[in-house]
Design an enzyme around this catalytic site. Structure first.
Site, PDB file in Angstrom:
ATOM      1  N   LYS A 115       0.817  -1.216   0.000  1.00  0.00           N
ATOM      2  CA  LYS A 115       0.000   0.000   0.000  1.00  0.00           C
ATOM      3  C   LYS A 115       0.846   1.260   0.000  1.00  0.00           C
ATOM      4  CE  LYS A 115      -4.410  -1.533   1.690  1.00  0.00           C
ATOM      5  NZ  LYS A 115      -5.466  -1.432   2.662  1.00  0.00           N
ATOM      6  N   LYS A 118      -5.041  -9.925  -7.372  1.00  0.00           N
ATOM      7  CA  LYS A 118      -6.219 -10.088  -6.515  1.00  0.00           C
ATOM      8  C   LYS A 118      -7.363  -9.158  -6.952  1.00  0.00           C
ATOM      9  CE  LYS A 118      -6.079  -8.194  -2.470  1.00  0.00           C
ATOM     10  NZ  LYS A 118      -5.813  -7.732  -1.106  1.00  0.00           N
ATOM     11  N   LYS A 157     -10.550  -3.371  -4.577  1.00  0.00           N
ATOM     12  CA  LYS A 157     -11.250  -2.100  -4.735  1.00  0.00           C
ATOM     13  C   LYS A 157     -10.406  -1.086  -5.480  1.00  0.00           C
ATOM     14  CE  LYS A 157     -13.441  -2.669  -0.265  1.00  0.00           C
ATOM     15  NZ  LYS A 157     -13.485  -2.338   1.154  1.00  0.00           N
TER      16      LYS A 157
HETATM   17  P1  AMP Z   1     -11.068  -5.147   2.975  1.00  0.00           P
HETATM   18  O1  AMP Z   1     -11.922  -4.667   1.889  1.00  0.00           O
HETATM   19  O2  AMP Z   1      -9.611  -5.054   2.671  1.00  0.00           O
HETATM   20  O3  AMP Z   1     -11.443  -4.563   4.320  1.00  0.00           O
HETATM   21  O4  AMP Z   1     -11.314  -6.712   3.071  1.00  0.00           O
HETATM   22  C1  AMP Z   1     -12.400  -7.283   3.748  1.00  0.00           C
HETATM   23  C2  AMP Z   1     -12.341  -8.795   3.739  1.00  0.00           C
HETATM   24  O5  AMP Z   1     -12.439  -9.285   2.400  1.00  0.00           O
HETATM   25  C3  AMP Z   1     -11.039  -9.374   4.319  1.00  0.00           C
HETATM   26  O6  AMP Z   1     -11.351 -10.532   5.098  1.00  0.00           O
HETATM   27  C4  AMP Z   1     -10.259  -9.753   3.098  1.00  0.00           C
HETATM   28  O7  AMP Z   1      -9.357 -10.809   3.341  1.00  0.00           O
HETATM   29  C5  AMP Z   1     -11.373 -10.180   2.139  1.00  0.00           C
HETATM   30  N1  AMP Z   1     -10.961 -10.012   0.725  1.00  0.00           N
HETATM   31  C6  AMP Z   1     -10.618  -8.846   0.120  1.00  0.00           C
HETATM   32  N2  AMP Z   1     -10.298  -9.076  -1.178  1.00  0.00           N
HETATM   33  C7  AMP Z   1     -10.457 -10.418  -1.383  1.00  0.00           C
HETATM   34  C8  AMP Z   1     -10.290 -11.267  -2.536  1.00  0.00           C
HETATM   35  N3  AMP Z   1      -9.912 -10.789  -3.710  1.00  0.00           N
HETATM   36  N4  AMP Z   1     -10.555 -12.588  -2.376  1.00  0.00           N
HETATM   37  C9  AMP Z   1     -10.959 -13.089  -1.177  1.00  0.00           C
HETATM   38  N5  AMP Z   1     -11.124 -12.337  -0.071  1.00  0.00           N
HETATM   39  C10 AMP Z   1     -10.880 -11.022  -0.157  1.00  0.00           C
END
Ligand code: AMP
Ligand code: TRP
Length: 332
Positions: free
Chosen positions: A114, A197, A200
């Site tokens: 990041k 991956k 967002k």
């Molecule tokens: P965040 O949006 O970073 O707060 O992520 C929220 C949750 O979504 C966390 O448990 C991440 O590990 C999961 N997550 C985010 N991106 C992915 C992805 N591409 N595949 C699987 N899990 C994800």
């Protein structure tokens, strides 16, 4: 007693990776939850590390509450709360900051990704983020933390912090929380590039599925998803070097509660256009009703406030009990 805790940052409409990797796992876990406390946090303090607009953050926290409910987290079976409604998160994060070696934080790969080249100008909060996450988990003495693969290192850091606290101040005070990373969807990949991956922050909207995409958009995104020209093989092992193909199979498997190899068998020898057609149908069935429910809940902020207040009351109660013991242990 088993205590499950997890959270997502309220940074807008979630994508399919967030749903399959995290929230769906939480919902599935609720089905079997007897003698289990379930806490699902909207981690708005974490969203502050990349804040763009305060009004948006307030809106996005409601949107996340609506999303949790629309995905099937029933307030009868779990507590949904906003992190900033429980002041003990930041209090504990400071205590943990004073026992966490910088060397541990320097190893965090997500920070390196990041911060990138801006290591001198990114804020301290982004660097300290895993310490706040350890506080989120340990404040409630959570035993299980269901997350996507990318959060494994952070949950492991929480275990290390727990161990450090126990050694320094109070033997066996914290249980070591377990990361729960299971199923075919722990790492959903971009629809445009099977080696990165789904995220967002990807500039291309076609790289990800949003929970509120309409029927045409869903169909268009899947039709345009990158694949190769080979037919579907009999097993995942036979598609080892075909990341885009594996990703679509994993998504269909996760949405239909099947093993990826069972999906391969069902489509063996067929082209990806056949699998894509099935995937579009399943996405329509699963996501369209959720998108409608999100809209419905967003029209009832009064109800969302009610759910969040109930969640915060339980969270503050539990946090208060633990903080009293923690403060006593460290001498404040
Ligand atoms: P965040 O949006 O970073 O707060 O992520 C929220 C949750 O979504 C966390 O448990 C991440 O590990 C999961 N997550 C985010 N991106 C992915 C992805 N591409 N595949 C699987 N899990 C994800
Ligand atoms: N850091 C997590 C993410 O980016 C979100 C998060 C914050 C979290 N606190 C947590 C997840 C506690 C599980 C438990 O996805």
């Amino acid at each position: 007693m088993k205590r499950v805790l997890s959270g997502v940052r309220p940074t807008g409409i979630i994508h399919l990776g967030n749903y399959l990797g995290a929230i769906k796992q939480w919902v599935d876990g609720l089905e079997a939850s007897k003698n289990q406390d379930n806490l699902f946090c909207i981690v708005d303090l974490h969203a502050l590390t990349t804040l763009e607009d305060s009004e948006n953050l307030r809106h996005n926290s409601y949107l996340m509450a609506a999303t949790y409910l629309a995905c099937g987290l029933s307030p009868e079976k779990c507590f949904i709360f906003r992190q900033s409604d429980v002041p003990a998160h930041t209090e504990l994060a400071w205590i943990f900051s004073c026992i966490t070696p910088m060397g541990w934080l320097n190893r965090m790969t997500q920070f390196k990704e990041k911060a990138g080249k801006n290591i001198e100008s990114v804020c301290l909060g982004l660097y300290a983020y895993p310490v706040l996450m350890a506080a989120d988990i340990l404040l409630y003495k959570a035993t299980h933390v269901p997350v996507g693969e990318d959060q494994k290192q952070h949950v492991e850091l929480a275990r290390d912090v727990a161990g450090m606290f126990n050694r320094r101040f109070a033997k066996d005070f914290f249980h070591l929380p377990e990361p729960v990373i299971t199923g075919p969807a722990t790492r959903i990949m971009s629809l445009r590039d099977g080696t990165s991956k789904m995220s967002k922050s990807d500039v291309s909207d076609y790289s990800r599925i949003h929970l509120t995409d309409d029927a045409d958009t869903l169909a268009r995104k899947i039709k345009k998803a990158k694949t190769d020209t080979d037919v579907i093989a009999a097993s995942m092992a036979l598609m080892e070097n075909r990341p885009e193909a594996r990703n679509l199979v994993n998504i269909l498997a996760a949405l239909t509660h099947k093993k990826p190899d069972a999906v391969c068998k069902a489509f063996e020898g067929k082209t990806f256009s056949v699998l894509k057609k099935a995937l579009i149908e399943v996405l329509h069935e699963t996501l369209l009703p959720m998108g409608e429910k999100i809209k419905h809940y967003m029209h009832d902020l009064f109800y969302l406030d009610h759910v969040l207040e109930k969640g915060a009351a339980h969270a503050n109660d539990l946090a208060g009990q633990h903080m009293t013991q923690i403060k006593k242990s460290v001498g404040i």
